[in-house]
Design a protein around this motif. Structure first.
Motif, mmCIF file in Angstrom:
data_model
loop_
_atom_site.group_PDB
_atom_site.id
_atom_site.type_symbol
_atom_site.label_atom_id
_atom_site.label_comp_id
_atom_site.label_asym_id
_atom_site.label_seq_id
_atom_site.Cartn_x
_atom_site.Cartn_y
_atom_site.Cartn_z
ATOM 1 N N SER A 43 0.834 -1.206 0.000
ATOM 2 C CA SER A 43 0.000 0.000 0.000
ATOM 3 C C SER A 43 0.866 1.252 0.000
ATOM 4 O O SER A 43 0.619 2.194 -0.752
ATOM 5 N N LEU A 44 1.873 1.251 0.855
ATOM 6 C CA LEU A 44 2.781 2.396 0.957
ATOM 7 C C LEU A 44 3.473 2.656 -0.375
ATOM 8 O O LEU A 44 3.494 3.791 -0.869
ATOM 9 N N LEU A 45 4.029 1.616 -0.962
ATOM 10 C CA LEU A 45 4.746 1.780 -2.234
ATOM 11 C C LEU A 45 3.809 2.218 -3.353
ATOM 12 O O LEU A 45 4.191 3.029 -4.202
ATOM 13 N N LEU A 46 2.585 1.694 -3.341
ATOM 14 C CA LEU A 46 1.613 2.059 -4.370
ATOM 15 C C LEU A 46 1.245 3.541 -4.273
ATOM 16 O O LEU A 46 1.278 4.267 -5.272
ATOM 17 N N VAL A 47 0.930 3.997 -3.077
ATOM 18 C CA VAL A 47 0.551 5.401 -2.896
ATOM 19 C C VAL A 47 1.752 6.314 -3.134
ATOM 20 O O VAL A 47 1.656 7.312 -3.850
ATOM 21 N N TRP A 48 2.869 5.974 -2.552
ATOM 22 C CA TRP A 48 4.063 6.810 -2.662
ATOM 23 C C TRP A 48 4.515 6.940 -4.122
ATOM 24 O O TRP A 48 4.819 8.027 -4.604
ATOM 25 N N GLY A 49 4.566 5.811 -4.811
ATOM 26 C CA GLY A 49 4.974 5.837 -6.217
ATOM 27 C C GLY A 49 4.038 6.662 -7.076
ATOM 28 O O GLY A 49 4.474 7.408 -7.960
ATOM 29 N N ASN A 50 2.749 6.541 -6.811
ATOM 30 C CA ASN A 50 1.787 7.310 -7.586
ATOM 31 C C ASN A 50 1.863 8.793 -7.285
ATOM 32 O O ASN A 50 1.711 9.621 -8.178
ATOM 33 N N LEU A 51 2.072 9.140 -6.019
ATOM 34 C CA LEU A 51 2.194 10.555 -5.677
ATOM 35 C C LEU A 51 3.488 11.157 -6.235
ATOM 36 O O LEU A 51 3.523 12.311 -6.636
#
Length: 151
Positions: A43-51
């Motif tokens: 979840s962290l990597l998904l949100v962080w990468g997208n932001l």
């Protein structure tokens, strides 16, 4: 602008860290806690990468909003599962399917030119789907161990 990204990253880390502590406290087995860790990390990597850069085009590309649906599948699945291992496993497998579907849904809606960039998006989503599958497998293992059927 860089300060706002730093603040957002700090808030994201804090919220997901607290989420990990809350959910992991529900399970006693190492497999359950590891599964929660993998799901929170994904979840962290998904949100962080997208932001930061966006997975589909730039971070401003509206197709990246589809990833909110991936997180919604996992979150709603966890609520429906009441954080029980077998239900969490199903929720993570559904999240993996949602993750894998994102680039294909985006291609159906926005019809991009097929190129190497599109292939990389599919590969990236397959890797993320694999993280959700690992979390699901670990939850399944935790459920079997709790029922006396696992190792």
């Amino acid at each position: 602008m860089a300060t706002s990204h730093l603040v957002m990253a700090g808030i994201l880390l804090l919220v997901l860290g607290l989420l990990y502590l809350l959910v992991a406290s529900w399970g006693r087995s190492g497999a359950y806690k590891l599964a929660v860790g993998v799901a929170v990390a994904a979840s962290l990597l998904l949100v962080w990468g997208n932001l930061a850069v966006g997975f589909i085009g730039s971070e401003d590309n509206p197709a990246n909003l589809l990833y909110a649906g991936v997180l919604a599948v996992g979150f709603i699945g966890a609520i429906l599962a009441k954080l029980q291992p077998q239900g969490m496993a199903k929720a993570m497998f559904a999240t993996a399917l949602a993750q894998f579907a994102v680039p294909f849904v985006a291609m159906a809606i926005w019809r991009p030119e097929l190129n190497l960039g599109v292939l990389w998006v599919i590969v990236l989503n397959t890797i993320f789907a694999g993280l959700w599958v690992v979390a699901g497998w670990l939850f399944r293992r935790a459920g079997l161990a709790g029922a006396g059927l696992g190792r």
